[in-house]
Scaffold this active site. Sequence first.
Site, PDB file in Angstrom:
ATOM      1  N   CYS B  85       0.822  -1.216   0.000  1.00  7.89           N
ATOM      2  CA  CYS B  85       0.000   0.000   0.000  1.00  7.89           C
ATOM      3  C   CYS B  85       0.854   1.263   0.000  1.00  7.89           C
ATOM      4  O   CYS B  85       0.319   2.370  -0.046  1.00  7.89           O
ATOM      5  CB  CYS B  85      -0.939  -0.015   1.197  1.00  7.89           C
ATOM      6  SG  CYS B  85      -1.928  -1.511   1.262  1.00  7.89           S
ATOM      7  N   HIS B 337      -9.358   3.115  -0.519  1.00  7.62           N
ATOM      8  CA  HIS B 337      -7.966   2.676  -0.474  1.00  7.62           C
ATOM      9  C   HIS B 337      -7.614   1.787  -1.666  1.00  7.62           C
ATOM     10  O   HIS B 337      -7.511   0.572  -1.530  1.00  7.62           O
ATOM     11  CB  HIS B 337      -7.728   1.948   0.855  1.00  7.62           C
ATOM     12  CG  HIS B 337      -6.331   1.455   1.046  1.00  7.62           C
ATOM     13  ND1 HIS B 337      -5.228   2.070   0.494  1.00  7.62           N
ATOM     14  CD2 HIS B 337      -5.844   0.399   1.747  1.00  7.62           C
ATOM     15  CE1 HIS B 337      -4.143   1.401   0.839  1.00  7.62           C
ATOM     16  NE2 HIS B 337      -4.488   0.376   1.585  1.00  7.62           N
TER      17      HIS B 337
END
Lengths: 153, 393
Positions: B85, B337
């Site tokens: 991420c 996200h």
Amino acid sequence: MEQTRIKLEENEMWVRENLLKLPETPDESPRLIAGKCESCGDVSFPQKERCGVCSCKNINQIYLSRTAKIYSYTIVHRSVPGYQLPNIVAMLKFKEDDSLLVISQIKNIAPEDVKSGMEVELIIDKLSDNFMTGKKVIGYAFQPTIGDIIRER
Amino acid sequence: MRNVYIFGAGMTKFGLYNGIKLSEKSSHELGKEACLKAIDYAGINHNEIEGAFCGTVASQPTCAQMVLSFCGISGIPTYNHENGCASSSSALKHAWESVAHGICDTAIVFGVECWSHLMKTNGAALAGMASPPPGNNLNQDVAGAFGPALLAMVGRAHMDKYGTTVEQFAKVSVKNKRNAVMNPNAQFRKSVTIEEVLNSKMICDPLTKLQCCPNTDGAAAMIIGTGDIARKHTAKPVKIEVITQLSSPYKGLAGDLSGFKCFVDASKQAYNLCGIGPEDLDVVEVHDDFSILEVVAYEDIGLCNRGEGGEFIDKGLSDYGGKVVVSPSGGLLGKGHPMGATGVAQILELFWQLRGECGERQVKDARVGLAHNGGGIGEGFEPGATTITIVSI
């Protein structure tokens, strides 16, 4: 309740090789195989080839205590495929090294009875069903050492 | 080293694109949309771009080249970064170093992810459960849902050690989802109450569903360059003060799971390198993939002392009118996200905040911002990749 198992059935697989010292006699219990740095004493699990603290190359194989303490835990209600829910997952500490954390499922206890600080002991148990091979995944798990709290879920 | 500035920015609306809710789009089309927006925003000709740096996790190999071929950009040094991420913030660090050291004068940096269809096929419908097949990660194989389970255990360690409460964690979701209502690019534009957060489905005790980030597709892009070039295109370029990036240190905080040493170390390094401290920050974007991580982040990056994160959110110190506004974009919880796009998207929010372009969610007089981005799992059960970016105007 089956406490230790050595030979896997046809439809079973180890979660990994070389993590467990299996009992060789009825008196022995299974243990996790860890590494201990010869120069600084750092304990690693799974065993490292080089020390993460001092870069020493001499890592001796040791067996962690059969018992550990629950440092933190969670009750998993939603997971990737193959796990029995709710699943109790904990971070464990061993007396060999306070800086070492080991993650494990906690078996044979009701979720509401789990507490931080609780003493647990190593068992060999089914961890999940591998959705790619269809086999039962067998490995290390822990259960409470206090007899009267142990129960089948 | 030369100073490096951001002077172009563009992103897609974050959401579910692969035929689930919005129109069906691929990672290439999302990436193209963000890159062209950034190029047009900067007012630069695409053939002036000398380097391309992309962050993505689940796209096909050479994703950047595929995206840029739609934008008419080819024949230049082009890199794809995978750091979980923190992929596109890692790509930005590479681009920043390239411009700072004179390897190129202008670069495009972007992150892209279009992966919600994968979550449908592997059965795990929650971004934190993004997981490799069995056999690739021991912790995953032992614990099942590893991401949310780990953060839940971090939260319980914090509760046990400092008396932090589930209500304090839940307040992060309330704040960030409310901020997302003011962000047209956010996936969720509906505020929630603390009761709704606490009563939503339990995922990993004490984490409920509304405290976990969603599955998201999207892309975000920026144009960076030297001061001379940036000032040619805008009167208000945003300076990249510093970017630090670390793998997690062995055993983290030595058996203490109530904080993340990687973020402590990376932010300290960043503050030391640019002479800016946590007290100088006006706006911060943190990696709130789970509510608990934002509370811990307050402490890790020095907004408050260790153990005071719960009190920090309770007193509204991370909200408008508080000490520093954290996650005005809505954060990962509200904005969404899309893993590879998150790092750049966080810094775009800082860019727009510092330039005063954020409309009703504008942080007043914002001059200095910090982005806190983590990816994957590394040593000591900490994020495998940690990136701290500080920008100023």
